[in-house]
Write an enzyme that holds these catalytic residues in place. Structure first.
Site, PDB file in Angstrom:
ATOM      1  CG  ASP A 177      -0.401  -2.542  -0.892  1.00 49.93           C
ATOM      2  OD1 ASP A 177      -1.603  -1.529  -0.970  1.00 49.93           O
ATOM      3  OD2 ASP A 177       0.428  -3.042  -0.476  1.00 49.93           O
ATOM      4  CB  THR A 207      -6.078  -1.082  -3.480  1.00 49.64           C
ATOM      5  OG1 THR A 207      -4.695  -1.076  -2.877  1.00 49.64           O
ATOM      6  CG2 THR A 207      -6.508   0.481  -4.056  1.00 49.64           C
TER       7      THR A 207
END
Length: 443
Positions: free
Chosen positions: A117, A319
């Site tokens: 992430d 992401t």
């Protein structure tokens, strides 16, 4: 998030309990406050891929390997806000996806599935001490069986072990639909099946709310933001890998595949076979998120004049966010102007959607920003209102990241964009869709 300092047998002392209006977006203020808020558009999961052990491949070049971590993709039902003016309806979008891969922690290694992430800064894992259903349904980290584990007392003293009186910080991190509390631990963290490792601090959860954690197929979150988003420098995995000299370059690249394609994240090098043309670079404007400036938004060739002032528009490349996101008034405008028919009747005549970043138009076609499922079409866009000074903020989430290969350069503080090279079957489907749309527009 909140940090409590706790001594066993004594009531907890509140340390730097400050509230921050953040609209659900991840923020990381001064390190002394040790707070983080995470945006995660968790929803009901549609399993596209069977549960499988993720193989991690290391490709050695000279003495320093390039690490490729394969990612699994699972679709889920995310919630996107659509409507016009004061009228807004919530529709479920099957375009929302989650991409996650493998990391190992401890000695001997304990393996976990995590979301990689770029919109958060810490590694978060459920611990053996967590007995809530959200934890027990996943793999849990057990510090007691790791020879390299160290219980850390305070985030701002990353090498200070918990003393005999047990005094330590307990951090609570708030999500859009739940929260988790945990303690700080230092241990070996490895990628590539142990090919590259570093000592780093992370958050071991002692309590997790059922929603959203009991619903997700992955065990935790591995934050890859810039270190300002982490609990402290010792928590930033990319910086720790760089400091220990195990990366060829201080950067990583992300390729999100379409259905049937292998997604992956590559550490230490740019994987040129994953994109076409050249990388287009944009400098990070505010450190924390991988955040860049956007000059305007286009529908076909028409500028919408959304980005004014010296700050223009700001966009985070994330992401960990399943959809595109924008301030609610922008979403309302785009919903009205795009007018995506729910029955897909106007799909072939829909315009392209462009974002001007560092002078380059990064364009999405309807097949990129609209999800088609069972004859139903939904716009992969959700409202997100972040107050100043951090906001307003746009988010380039998964629909954008499937179209563009992205590179996150820690040393030069920049983000690279290039059109992702998808499989021939995927490209054939896209070309067929564009051909049909062009023919319809000529009629």
């Amino acid at each position: 998030a909140q940090t409590l300092r706790v001594t066993p047998g004594l009531p907890p002392a509140n340390v730097a309990l400050e509230n921050e209006e953040a609209g659900g977006l991840r923020t990381k203020p001064a390190a002394s406050a040790r707070r983080a808020m995470l945006l995660n558009t968790f929803g009901l999961l549609l399993l596209l891929l069977p549960t499988a052990t993720v193989a991690v491949v290391a490709r050695h070049a000279s003495s320093i390997p390039t690490i490729v971590v394969p990612l699994m993709r699972r679709r889920k039902l995310g919630l996107s806000q659509v409507g016009s003016n004061s009228r807004r309806a919530a529709h479920r979008s099957v375009q929302a996806s989650e991409y996650y891969g493998q990391v190992s922690v401890g000695t001997p290694p304990q393996t976990f599935l995590v979301v990689f992430d770029t919109g958060s800064g810490n590694l978060l894992l459920p611990s053996r001490e967590c007995s809530s259903e959200a934890c027990t349904g996943h793999k849990r980290y057990d510090a007691s069986v790791s020879a390299t584990a160290m219980q850390i007392a305070f985030a701002d003293q990353p090498m200070t072990a918990v003393a005999t009186d047990g005094t330590r910080d307990i951090v609570t991190i708030t999500f859009g639909t739940g929260e988790m509390s945990g303690v700080y631990v230092r241990d070996n963290i490895c990628l590539g099946g142990g090919s590259i490792c570093c000592k780093a601090n992370f958050v071991a959860a002692t309590e997790e709310s059922d929603e959203p954690f009991s619903l997700v197929p992955f065990d935790g979150i591995l934050g890859l933001s810039l270190p300002q988003m982490a609990e402290g420098p010792a928590f930033s995995l990319v910086d720790r890998l760089t400091d220990e000299g195990v990366l060829k370059q201080s950067l990583f690249g992300v390729f999100f595949g379409n259905e049937g394609e292998q997604s992956e994240i590559t550490f230490g090098t740019i994987k040129e076979e994953s994109f076409v043309g050249k990388l287009h670079w944009a400098q990070v404007t505010e450190q924390g998120y991988w955040q860049v400036q956007m000059e305007d938004v286009l529908i076909e060739k028409d500028r919408l004049q959304l980005c004014t002032g010296s700050r223009k528009c700001q966009v985070a490349v994330d992401t960990g966010t399943s959809l595109l996101a924008a301030p609610s008034e922008v979403v309302d405008m785009l919903v009205e102007k795009l007018s995506v028919a729910e029955d897909c009747s106007n799909f072939n005549s829909l315009p392209s959607l462009g974002f001007i970043v560092a002078g380059e138009v990064l364009r999405l076609e309807p097949e990129d920003y609209v999800s088609q499922n069972g004859g139903s079409c939904t716009l992969g866009l959700m409202s997100l209102d972040i107050p100043p000074p951090r906001g307003p903020l746009f988010i380039f989430g998964d629909p954008f990241l499937r179209k563009y290969y992205t590179v996150y350069d820690r040393e030069k503080l920049r983000v690279g964009f290039a059109v992702a090279k998808h499989s021939s079957q995927t490209l054939l489907s896209i070309r067929r869709s564009r051909h049909l749309r062009a023919r319809r527009q000529q009629r």
